[in-house]
Design an enzyme around this catalytic site. Structure first.
Site, PDB file in Angstrom:
ATOM      1  N   TRP A  58      39.463  -0.013  51.209  1.00  0.00           N
ATOM      2  CA  TRP A  58      38.416  -0.428  50.268  1.00  0.00           C
ATOM      3  C   TRP A  58      38.625   0.207  48.906  1.00  0.00           C
ATOM      4  O   TRP A  58      38.444  -0.443  47.875  1.00  0.00           O
ATOM      5  CB  TRP A  58      37.022  -0.155  50.836  1.00  0.00           C
ATOM      6  CG  TRP A  58      36.740  -1.058  51.997  1.00  0.00           C
ATOM      7  CD1 TRP A  58      36.557  -0.695  53.295  1.00  0.00           C
ATOM      8  CD2 TRP A  58      36.663  -2.502  51.969  1.00  0.00           C
ATOM      9  NE1 TRP A  58      36.366  -1.824  54.077  1.00  0.00           N
ATOM     10  CE2 TRP A  58      36.428  -2.938  53.290  1.00  0.00           C
ATOM     11  CE3 TRP A  58      36.771  -3.458  50.962  1.00  0.00           C
ATOM     12  CZ2 TRP A  58      36.297  -4.288  53.636  1.00  0.00           C
ATOM     13  CZ3 TRP A  58      36.643  -4.798  51.292  1.00  0.00           C
ATOM     14  CH2 TRP A  58      36.413  -5.203  52.618  1.00  0.00           C
ATOM     15  N   ASP A  63      31.109   3.627  46.371  1.00  0.00           N
ATOM     16  CA  ASP A  63      30.934   2.471  47.252  1.00  0.00           C
ATOM     17  C   ASP A  63      30.351   2.959  48.583  1.00  0.00           C
ATOM     18  O   ASP A  63      31.075   3.379  49.480  1.00  0.00           O
ATOM     19  CB  ASP A  63      32.294   1.793  47.474  1.00  0.00           C
ATOM     20  CG  ASP A  63      32.200   0.598  48.413  1.00  0.00           C
ATOM     21  OD1 ASP A  63      31.109   0.346  48.978  1.00  0.00           O
ATOM     22  OD2 ASP A  63      33.235  -0.082  48.598  1.00  0.00           O
ATOM     23  N   LYS A 110      26.249  -3.923  56.369  1.00  0.00           N
ATOM     24  CA  LYS A 110      26.664  -2.801  57.211  1.00  0.00           C
ATOM     25  C   LYS A 110      25.430  -2.039  57.692  1.00  0.00           C
ATOM     26  O   LYS A 110      25.057  -2.092  58.848  1.00  0.00           O
ATOM     27  CB  LYS A 110      27.597  -1.854  56.449  1.00  0.00           C
ATOM     28  CG  LYS A 110      29.085  -2.234  56.349  1.00  0.00           C
ATOM     29  CD  LYS A 110      29.408  -3.620  55.965  1.00  0.00           C
ATOM     30  CE  LYS A 110      30.875  -3.982  55.934  1.00  0.00           C
ATOM     31  NZ  LYS A 110      31.636  -3.470  54.815  1.00  0.00           N
TER      32      LYS A 110
END
Ligand code: PLP
Length: 360
Positions: free
Chosen positions: A101, A171, A195
C-alpha cells in the site's frame, strides 16, 4: 448461523449493526422510507450524517480544528488527492515504504511531485518497519506519508513518527478505530471504510483545517478537500447508505466501551492467534518482526504449502471464511478487525491446532 469472516476487506460488520440496519431497512424510524431513498439534503438524513460525524469525533477525540470528510473513491483516490492538496507550493514529499500500500501511494504521488523515499523495507520483503533513526528525510518535504498498518504484509508501526512541523499523513485504512490515537500529531489521516469502519463506498478523511485551500492548479473540483469541507461532504451526493451504516458502527463501538476497550480486545485476539502460530512447532509461521506484528491482519504460511488448499477448504467447512492470503503473497491471512468477535479467533485457533495435529 453466521460464519466468522476473516476477509481483509470488504470485511466483517458487527452482527448487531446488520440487524439494526435490517430492522430499519424498509421504514427508517417510522419515516415511511428507507435511508437509501432519502434526499441527502433532508433533515432526517442530515441528522444521520451529523450524528455519525459526532460519534466518530467522540470515539477518536478529534480536535475541533480538524475537518472530518466522508468521501468516495476509496483509499486509493487519496493517493492522488494528498499530493494535489497538500503540496501547497512545495515540490517534494517524503514517503516511507513498508509494503504494497505504501508502494501504491508512492507510485501515484510521483505523478505530482518528487518523491523522497525516506526508508524502505522492500529488500527485506517487508517484514519490519525501518528504524526511525535510519530515515533519510528531506527538510523541505511538503509532508511525510506512511502506512501505519500494511494490510497485506501484516506489518504495523510501533511508533508515530516525530517529524516536527512537517505534516504527518497516514493511511489508517486497516487499523483506524482499533486503538486510541492522538489525532493532533497528524496533518491528515485517511481510511477506506470497508476494513474497520463500515461498508465499501466511503473513505473517511480527517484533515487539519490550516492545510486546506492551497490546491494544485488544475485540481478537479471533486478532488479538492476544501470544496468537500466547505460543503459538509455534500458538494455532490455522498455515499448516503454507507455513511449511515458507518454511523451505526460508531454507535456500536461506543456501546462496546470505546477505543480503549476495543484495543484491549484486539490485543488479546491478536496475542491468541500469534501464540497459536508460534506454538505450532513450525507447522505455521509468521515472518514479521515481533515489534511490528499487526494486531489487525495476521498473515501466516503452512510449512507444507501443499496443504494450503485443504486448509482453506476445511476452514470454510468449519464456518471460518476468507483465510487465503493476498494474491501477491500467497499463504494465509486472518484479518481480525473490530467486528470479528473474540469467539471467532478462538474458533480459528482451535481449528488450526486440530488441523496441525491431523496433518503434522
Ligand atoms: C484496502 C487498502 C487500501 C485501498 O483501499 P480502496 O478503498 O480499495 O482504495 C489502501 N490502503 C490500505 C492500507 C488498505 O488496507
Amino acid at each position: 448461523m453466521r460464519a466468522y469472516n476473516f476477509c481483509a476487506g470488504p470485511a466483517a460488520l458487527p452482527q448487531a449493526v446488520l440487524e439494526q440496519a435490517q430492522a430499519e431497512l424498509v421504514d427508517y424510524q417510522g419515516k415511511g422510507l428507507s435511508v437509501m431513498e432519502m434526499s441527502h439534503r433532508s433533515n432526517d438524513y442530515v441528522a444521520i450524517a451529523e450524528q455519525a460525524e459526532q460519534d466518530l469525533r467522540d470515539l477518536m477525540q478529534i480536535p475541533s480544528n480538524y475537518k472530518v470528510l466522508f468521501l468516495q473513491g476509496g483509499a486509493s483516490q487519496q493517493f492522488a488527492m494528498i499530493p494535489m492538496n497538500l503540496l501547497r507550493g512545495k515540490t517534494s514529499a517524503d514517503y516511507v515504504n513498508t509494503g504494497m500500500w505504501s508502494d501504491k501511494a508512492i507510485k501515484e504521488a510521483k505523478k505530482f511531485c518528487q518523491v523522497n523515499v525516506v526508508a524502505s523495507d522492500e529488500a527485506n520483503n517487508f517484514k519490519a518497519v525501518p528504524a526511525f533513526e535510519s530515515w533519510q528525510r528531506n527538510k523541505d518535504a511538503a509532508y511525510l506519508h506512511y502506512t501505519p498498518n500494511e494490510t497485506i504484509h501484516g506489518v504495523q508501526f510501533d511508533f508515530i513518527p516525530e517529524v516536527g512541523d512537517v505534516p504527518l499523513v497516514a493511511d489508517y485504512s486497516s487499523i483506524i478505530l482499533a486503538e486510541p490515537l492522538d489525532v493532533s500529531k497528524f496533518g491528515l489521516i485517511y481510511a477506506g471504510a470497508q476494513k474497520n469502519i463500515g461498508p465499501a463506498g466511503l473513505v473517511v478523511v480527517i484533515v487539519r483545517e490550516d492545510l486546506l485551500g492551497q490546491t494544485l492548479k488544475g485540481t478537479p473540483t471533486m478532488l479538492d478537500y476544501k470544496i468537500h469541507a466547505d460543503n459538509g461532504s455534500m458538494y455532490n451526493t455522498p455515499s448516503t447508505y454507507a455513511w449511515y451504516l458507518s454511523g451505526l458502527v460508531f454507535k456500536w463501538l461506543k456501546q462496546q466501551g470505546g477505543l480503549q476497550k476495543m484495543a484491549q480486545i484486539n490485543h488479546r485476539k491478536a496475542a491468541k492467534l500469534y501464540a497459536a502460530i508460534d506454538g505450532s512447532g513450525g507447522f505455521y509461521s509468521n515472518p514479521v518482526a515481533i515489534a511490528n506484528r499487526s494486531i489487525m491482519n495476521i498473515p501466516f504460511v503452512l510449512a507444507n504449502s501443499s496443504l494450503d488448499k485443504t486448509f482453506l477448504k476445511e476452514a470454510e467447512a468449519n464456518q471460518l471464511l476468507n483465510l487465503a492470503g493476498h494474491r501477491s503473497v500467497g499463504g494465509m491471512r486472518a484479518s481480525i478487525y473490530n467486528a470479528v468477535p473474540e469467539e471467532g479467533v478462538d474458533a480459528l485457533v482451535s481449528f488450526m491446532q486440530d488441523f496441525a495435529k491431523r496433518n503434522g
